[in-house]
Design an enzyme around this catalytic site. Sequence first.
Site, short mmCIF file in Angstrom:
data_model
loop_
_atom_site.label_atom_id
_atom_site.label_comp_id
_atom_site.label_asym_id
_atom_site.label_seq_id
_atom_site.Cartn_x
_atom_site.Cartn_y
_atom_site.Cartn_z
N SER A 111 144.05 50.18 52.77
CA SER A 111 144.54 49.32 53.85
C SER A 111 144.07 49.84 55.21
O SER A 111 142.89 49.98 55.43
CB SER A 111 146.07 49.21 53.77
OG SER A 111 146.55 48.22 54.64
N HIS A 112 145.00 50.14 56.11
CA HIS A 112 144.64 50.53 57.47
C HIS A 112 144.47 52.04 57.62
O HIS A 112 144.27 52.53 58.73
CB HIS A 112 145.71 50.04 58.44
CG HIS A 112 147.06 50.66 58.21
ND1 HIS A 112 147.76 50.45 57.05
CD2 HIS A 112 147.82 51.48 58.97
CE1 HIS A 112 148.90 51.11 57.12
NE2 HIS A 112 148.97 51.75 58.26
N GLU A 142 157.06 41.17 56.53
CA GLU A 142 157.60 42.51 56.77
C GLU A 142 157.16 43.01 58.13
O GLU A 142 156.13 42.58 58.66
CB GLU A 142 157.18 43.47 55.66
CG GLU A 142 155.70 43.51 55.35
CD GLU A 142 155.38 44.35 54.13
OE1 GLU A 142 156.31 44.72 53.39
OE2 GLU A 142 154.21 44.66 53.92
N ASP A 191 141.41 45.76 54.77
CA ASP A 191 141.43 44.83 53.63
C ASP A 191 142.02 43.48 54.00
O ASP A 191 142.26 42.64 53.14
CB ASP A 191 142.19 45.43 52.45
CG ASP A 191 143.68 45.56 52.71
OD1 ASP A 191 144.05 45.94 53.84
OD2 ASP A 191 144.48 45.30 51.80
N THR A 242 154.08 52.24 47.84
CA THR A 242 154.44 50.81 47.88
C THR A 242 153.23 49.93 47.65
O THR A 242 153.36 48.75 47.35
CB THR A 242 155.08 50.44 49.22
OG1 THR A 242 154.19 50.83 50.28
CG2 THR A 242 156.41 51.16 49.41
N SER A 277 155.72 45.46 59.26
CA SER A 277 154.44 46.14 59.42
C SER A 277 153.27 45.17 59.48
O SER A 277 152.14 45.53 59.13
CB SER A 277 154.24 47.14 58.29
OG SER A 277 154.33 46.51 57.03
N ASP A 296 144.93 42.45 54.93
CA ASP A 296 146.27 42.02 54.53
C ASP A 296 147.26 42.11 55.69
O ASP A 296 148.41 41.72 55.55
CB ASP A 296 146.76 42.79 53.30
CG ASP A 296 147.13 44.24 53.58
OD1 ASP A 296 146.68 44.78 54.61
OD2 ASP A 296 147.85 44.84 52.76
N LYS A 319 144.75 49.81 43.92
CA LYS A 319 146.00 49.18 43.51
C LYS A 319 145.75 48.09 42.47
O LYS A 319 144.67 47.50 42.40
CB LYS A 319 146.75 48.61 44.72
CG LYS A 319 146.08 47.45 45.44
CD LYS A 319 146.98 46.96 46.58
CE LYS A 319 146.40 45.74 47.26
NZ LYS A 319 147.28 45.21 48.32
#
Length: 542
Positions: free
Chosen positions: A148-149, A387, A302, A42, A389, A304, A158
Amino acid sequence: MHERAGTTATADDLIDVEGLVRAYYELKPDASQPTQRVAFGTSGHRGSSLKTAFNEDHILAITQAICEYRAAQGTTGPLFIGADTHALSAPAQTTALDVLVANGVRVLVDEFDDFVPTPAVSHAILKWNNDPAKRAEGEADGIVITPSHNPPADGGFKYNPPHGGPADSDATTWIANRANELIEGGLREVNQAEPSGVETYDFRTNYVDDLANIIDLDAIKRSGIKIGADPLGGASVSYWAAIRDRYGLDLTVVNERVDPTWSFMTLDWDGKIRMDPSSPSAMASVLSHRADFDILTGNDADADRHGIVTPDGGLMNPNHYLAVAIEYLFAHRPGWRDDAAIGKTLVSSSMIDRVASSLGRRLWEVPVGFKWFVPGLIDGSVAFGGEESAGASFLRFDGTVWTTDKDGILLCLLASEIRAVTGKSPSELYRSLVERFGDPAYERTDAPASAEQKARLAKLDGDAIAATGLAGEPITAKLSRAPGNDAAVGGVKVVTEDAWFAARPSGTEDVYKIYAESFRGPEHLREVQAEAQRIVGDALGG
């Protein structure tokens, strides 16, 4: 729950950074092995160099594929590239620059050789493309190098096309397929050159200066509230200091350390180091400071994702904070369109549905993945996209687009605005929502599934579910396509008046994920979860 979850990492938990980087260059993927092929989830391609899943050959091939894809799409403007603090991010950026320059792509890297958060890359792309003079030179796009995490041994890569958000599945499928072809062909079609003539861009100043157009920073300053921000060793570390200095806030960067081993982190629920700001275990060291600040926040590597900590409530559940943020924003943003919708993924809490209904706003429910919010954020028809998450973004005061990727810094600052303007913490405001709409119990669990069962679940039609009731309530909807945009869910969601569950196959393990919620409490939630496994099992043939 791992026995050491929430405790500080020890030497045995840490990665060997030199060995990890050496493996990046030395190990060569075998494209015949599924785990060693390029695969976009994703949010990009992710993996560890130690498992031959994120290596130099992968990045050479992916970057060449991106160059070919953007050329085919007529994207001729600059490409903004940024990387986070993971150990594999810097070597991956070096590799990518070799290929981009060799393909004649105009590349812009950070002016200060700093780490770059995901939202700052999205912001840069949109700023360029929304300027007619700049756009006349060609549309811009970007690459963000981050897992990311994910744990410290992982790398991630990405592509964000000219709309500034995550690439859609059509783009990522083409890029992944082409990258695997290039690897299978021995990388003979990959262009490489020493990077020269690379331009720079001040991601940080452009992003920080523009925050005044989306967050009421004057209100935060006037209130005098004490703010703590923990970057969790990630790319936002210099951004928080710049925000403090630019707007004169009483803001403390709780931890300024950047360490690719993340030795200062507390272990996540499964005993791994994971920079997840929504996890109480990963945020345990941050939570120890909760009494020191009116608002305390965390971001992942990052930036986000967001984590919101209040003195009276501790670490907020991401679903709870999204509901509070939505109610606050739609009452304090008069410049937004009257018909602008509230966007949520279909596995986010139904508390959001009830808030949207009370506001008289249209709910726009989409499959998992932030990419679905991109068109609505661009044209202003979706004012908020979030979302479960802990990822979200929303529009500027004037109803125009801010970012089309998740922005954890923004959502953290919003928590301070909410506290400054209302005089109440987001936790206190969520308790008022519970008094009005009920107290939902929400949980995600996993259930075993074979590869064949996962494949069937991904294509399951809601009509294939024979059940008519769920945990004592009539089923009101069986969804295999999202109500908001009619896109395939990649699984199924079953809904009753007071509860729901959604089942989706895992992309990495032999399990499927069950998201479930009940407004009748934890015991009813357990019934929903148990029946969900039976219902899905029956639909999949056992």
